[in-house]
Design a protein around this motif. Structure first.
Motif, PDB file in Angstrom:
ATOM      1  N   ALA A  22      12.656  10.352  -3.787  1.00 14.98           N
ATOM      2  CA  ALA A  22      11.327  10.901  -3.521  1.00 14.98           C
ATOM      3  C   ALA A  22      10.710  11.490  -4.782  1.00 14.98           C
ATOM      4  N   GLN A  23       9.416  11.237  -4.964  1.00 12.76           N
ATOM      5  CA  GLN A  23       8.674  11.850  -6.064  1.00 12.76           C
ATOM      6  C   GLN A  23       8.420  13.323  -5.779  1.00 12.76           C
ATOM      7  N   TYR A  24       8.208  13.630  -4.512  1.00 14.03           N
ATOM      8  CA  TYR A  24       8.107  15.029  -4.092  1.00 14.03           C
ATOM      9  C   TYR A  24       8.289  15.107  -2.573  1.00 14.03           C
ATOM     10  N   VAL A  25       8.572  16.316  -2.089  1.00 10.27           N
ATOM     11  CA  VAL A  25       8.834  16.554  -0.664  1.00 10.27           C
ATOM     12  C   VAL A  25       7.963  17.717  -0.211  1.00 10.27           C
ATOM     13  N   LYS A  26       7.323  17.545   0.947  1.00  9.29           N
ATOM     14  CA  LYS A  26       6.490  18.597   1.512  1.00  9.29           C
ATOM     15  C   LYS A  26       6.603  18.566   3.025  1.00  9.29           C
ATOM     16  N   SER A  27       7.105  19.654   3.604  1.00 10.93           N
ATOM     17  CA  SER A  27       7.192  19.807   5.067  1.00 10.93           C
ATOM     18  C   SER A  27       7.892  18.618   5.728  1.00 10.93           C
ATOM     19  N   GLU A  28       9.075  18.284   5.233  1.00  5.72           N
ATOM     20  CA  GLU A  28       9.882  17.183   5.765  1.00  5.72           C
ATOM     21  C   GLU A  28       9.238  15.815   5.580  1.00  5.72           C
ATOM     22  N   GLN A  29       8.208  15.744   4.726  1.00  7.62           N
ATOM     23  CA  GLN A  29       7.584  14.468   4.381  1.00  7.62           C
ATOM     24  C   GLN A  29       8.018  14.107   2.959  1.00  7.62           C
ATOM     25  N   TYR A  30       8.729  13.004   2.817  1.00  9.64           N
ATOM     26  CA  TYR A  30       9.243  12.537   1.531  1.00  9.64           C
ATOM     27  C   TYR A  30       8.319  11.430   1.019  1.00  9.64           C
ATOM     28  N   TRP A  31       7.771  11.621  -0.182  1.00  9.80           N
ATOM     29  CA  TRP A  31       6.833  10.661  -0.755  1.00  9.80           C
ATOM     30  C   TRP A  31       7.511   9.885  -1.887  1.00  9.80           C
ATOM     31  N   TYR A  32       7.455   8.540  -1.786  1.00  4.83           N
ATOM     32  CA  TYR A  32       8.113   7.651  -2.733  1.00  4.83           C
ATOM     33  C   TYR A  32       7.118   6.679  -3.365  1.00  4.83           C
ATOM     34  N   LEU A  33       7.497   6.160  -4.527  1.00  4.72           N
ATOM     35  CA  LEU A  33       6.893   4.919  -4.987  1.00  4.72           C
ATOM     36  C   LEU A  33       7.402   3.828  -4.050  1.00  4.72           C
ATOM     37  N   SER A  34       6.520   3.015  -3.543  1.00  6.11           N
ATOM     38  CA  SER A  34       6.905   2.070  -2.498  1.00  6.11           C
ATOM     39  C   SER A  34       8.044   1.152  -2.936  1.00  6.11           C
ATOM     40  N   ASN A 230      -8.973  10.576  14.044  1.00  3.13           N
ATOM     41  CA  ASN A 230      -8.149  11.546  14.781  1.00  3.13           C
ATOM     42  C   ASN A 230      -6.721  11.621  14.256  1.00  3.13           C
ATOM     43  N   SER A 231      -6.472  11.053  13.089  1.00  2.00           N
ATOM     44  CA  SER A 231      -5.188  11.103  12.376  1.00  2.00           C
ATOM     45  C   SER A 231      -5.123   9.880  11.482  1.00  2.00           C
ATOM     46  N   VAL A 232      -4.656  10.056  10.239  1.00  2.00           N
ATOM     47  CA  VAL A 232      -4.482   8.885   9.375  1.00  2.00           C
ATOM     48  C   VAL A 232      -3.399   7.958   9.930  1.00  2.00           C
ATOM     49  N   GLY A 233      -2.581   8.475  10.861  1.00  2.00           N
ATOM     50  CA  GLY A 233      -1.603   7.622  11.529  1.00  2.00           C
ATOM     51  C   GLY A 233      -2.245   6.555  12.398  1.00  2.00           C
ATOM     52  N   ASN A 234      -3.545   6.698  12.680  1.00  2.00           N
ATOM     53  CA  ASN A 234      -4.282   5.691  13.445  1.00  2.00           C
ATOM     54  C   ASN A 234      -4.935   4.650  12.543  1.00  2.00           C
ATOM     55  N   LEU A 235      -4.404   4.475  11.344  1.00  2.00           N
ATOM     56  CA  LEU A 235      -5.034   3.570  10.382  1.00  2.00           C
ATOM     57  C   LEU A 235      -5.121   2.143  10.903  1.00  2.00           C
ATOM     58  N   TYR A 251     -15.388   9.360   4.530  1.00  2.00           N
ATOM     59  CA  TYR A 251     -15.450  10.801   4.306  1.00  2.00           C
ATOM     60  C   TYR A 251     -14.104  11.428   4.678  1.00  2.00           C
ATOM     61  N   LEU A 252     -13.066  11.044   3.952  1.00  2.00           N
ATOM     62  CA  LEU A 252     -11.722  11.515   4.266  1.00  2.00           C
ATOM     63  C   LEU A 252     -11.356  12.709   3.387  1.00  2.00           C
ATOM     64  N   ASP A 253     -10.193  13.285   3.653  1.00  3.69           N
ATOM     65  CA  ASP A 253      -9.764  14.491   2.947  1.00  3.69           C
ATOM     66  C   ASP A 253      -9.498  14.199   1.473  1.00  3.69           C
ATOM     67  N   ASN A 254      -9.734  15.190   0.649  1.00 11.95           N
ATOM     68  CA  ASN A 254      -9.396  15.111  -0.776  1.00 11.95           C
ATOM     69  C   ASN A 254      -7.934  15.496  -0.982  1.00 11.95           C
ATOM     70  N   ASP A 255      -7.037  14.726  -0.373  1.00  8.93           N
ATOM     71  CA  ASP A 255      -5.604  14.907  -0.598  1.00  8.93           C
ATOM     72  C   ASP A 255      -4.983  13.521  -0.723  1.00  8.93           C
ATOM     73  N   LEU A 256      -3.671  13.482  -0.948  1.00  2.00           N
ATOM     74  CA  LEU A 256      -3.017  12.201  -1.204  1.00  2.00           C
ATOM     75  C   LEU A 256      -3.138  11.258  -0.019  1.00  2.00           C
ATOM     76  N   ALA A 257      -2.898  11.765   1.193  1.00  2.34           N
ATOM     77  CA  ALA A 257      -2.958  10.898   2.372  1.00  2.34           C
ATOM     78  C   ALA A 257      -4.362  10.329   2.555  1.00  2.34           C
ATOM     79  N   GLY A 258      -5.379  11.172   2.370  1.00  2.00           N
ATOM     80  CA  GLY A 258      -6.756  10.713   2.510  1.00  2.00           C
ATOM     81  C   GLY A 258      -7.112   9.653   1.498  1.00  2.00           C
ATOM     82  N   VAL A 262      -8.040   5.576   1.964  1.00  2.00           N
ATOM     83  CA  VAL A 262      -9.238   4.915   1.443  1.00  2.00           C
ATOM     84  C   VAL A 262      -8.843   3.698   0.608  1.00  2.00           C
ATOM     85  N   GLU A 263      -7.815   3.839  -0.218  1.00  2.00           N
ATOM     86  CA  GLU A 263      -7.369   2.715  -1.046  1.00  2.00           C
ATOM     87  C   GLU A 263      -6.917   1.541  -0.186  1.00  2.00           C
ATOM     88  N   THR A 264      -6.244   1.845   0.928  1.00  2.00           N
ATOM     89  CA  THR A 264      -5.794   0.786   1.827  1.00  2.00           C
ATOM     90  C   THR A 264      -6.974   0.063   2.449  1.00  2.00           C
TER      91      THR A 264
END
Length: 295
Positions: A22-34, A230-235, A251-258, A262-264
């Motif tokens: 993982a590149q970093y971990v936040k609240s049990e969410q592990y973020w990786y380079l795919s 209603n959640s980015v999980g509904n992508l 008009y999504l959040d200014n965070d990594l998930a948002g 948008v990139e997707t």
């Protein structure tokens, strides 16, 4: 190894075995380079509590069996199971993750639900604290009452296309019945050429409140339909509804998930996509912009 055994393998440990960390971990969410493609910024997330993954760059996700299929070049389930067993099947890897029983969702214990027009002063006061125009709130939100553990509660209710409700008050945020997106047409029975996309309904209400006061910094001056994820999980569900639009204003959040979301969307719909979050740079989301609450 069978499917249930494979699903019990901790994805974080499995990826480590393959050399992915993982590149970093936040609240049990592990973020990786795919692990599925080359990239320079992490867009592959593992929810360690649920033991599930999601690749924002590809708009795909699932359990370890599904990941095994992608790593095997979309082979069969049996091929994926064999691959997982070869990788995780020795004593040096804590192979089996004993999953805790999923907590019973609080919504399952709600009783005597009643949905009525929005009029409760406490809920209108909550909207006011978020600087949402009261008339806009009444137009798009309902008021839901329910009993939980022999106590009475109430909250805002924002409907989705599957008959469910996003539910929120100052102390609680959740969903009752089916989780889905919300589609709000500019004119009933008529599809516009443009659509504005929001992550949550509070951002949608914030946009309409900004539009009412003629804020041209954020709002666009053309007729648009509106889609609330209603959640980015509904992508995945979101992507299907965007197909027919000539312009997609995100008009999504200014965070990594948002931004990964948008990139997707842009990867699929190209030049039709406008990343409008640059209009409120320095703010996490539209409601923070409306309230003047900077990052």
């Amino acid at each position: 190894m069978n499917i249930e055994e494979a699903k019990s393998v901790r994805i974080v440990d499995f990826l480590a075995r393959l050399g992915h960390h993982a590149q970093y971990v936040k609240s049990e969410q592990y973020w990786y380079l795919s692990p599925l493609r080359k990239e320079t910024a992490p867009s592959f997330k593992v929810n360690d509590r649920e033991n599930e993954w999601y690749d924002f760059g590809e708009a795909i996700g699932g359990d370890l069996v599904e990941l095994g299929r992608y790593l095997c070049g979309m082979g069969s389930v049996s091929e994926a199971l064999a691959y997982i067993e070869r990788t995780a099947g020795n004593a040096s890897l804590p192979r089996i993750r004993l999953p805790a029983a999923p907590p019973r969702p609080v919504e399952a214990d709600m009783k005597n639900l009643m949905v009525i027009p929005l009029r409760h002063h406490a809920l209108l006061s909550y909207l006011q604290s978020r600087m949402i125009d009261a008339d806009i709130g009444r137009m798009f939100c309902k008021e839901i009452h329910y009993e939980l553990r022999q106590r009475h509660y109430f909250a805002l209710a924002f409907g989705n296309i599957s008959g469910g409700y996003e539910v929120r008050n100052a102390y609680y945020k959740g969903c009752i019945n089916n989780k889905d997106v919300s589609l709000i047409p500019h004119l009933r029975g008529e599809v516009q050429s443009c659509i504005c996309l929001f992550e949550g309904f509070m951002d949608f209400l914030s946009y309409l409140s900004l539009k009412q006061i003629k804020n041209n910094t954020v709002c666009i001056d053309v007729p648009c339909d509106y889609l609330v994820m209603n959640s980015v999980g509904n992508l995945r569900k979101t992507l299907a509804h965007l197909q027919g639009y000539g312009q997609i204003h995100c008009y999504l959040d200014n965070d990594l998930a948002g931004q990964k979301t948008v990139e997707t969307i842009a990867g699929l719909y190209g030049g039709r996509v406008c990343n409008e979050s640059v209009r409120y740079t320095g703010y996490k989301d539209l409601n923070d912009y409306l309230r003047g609450k900077r990052l």
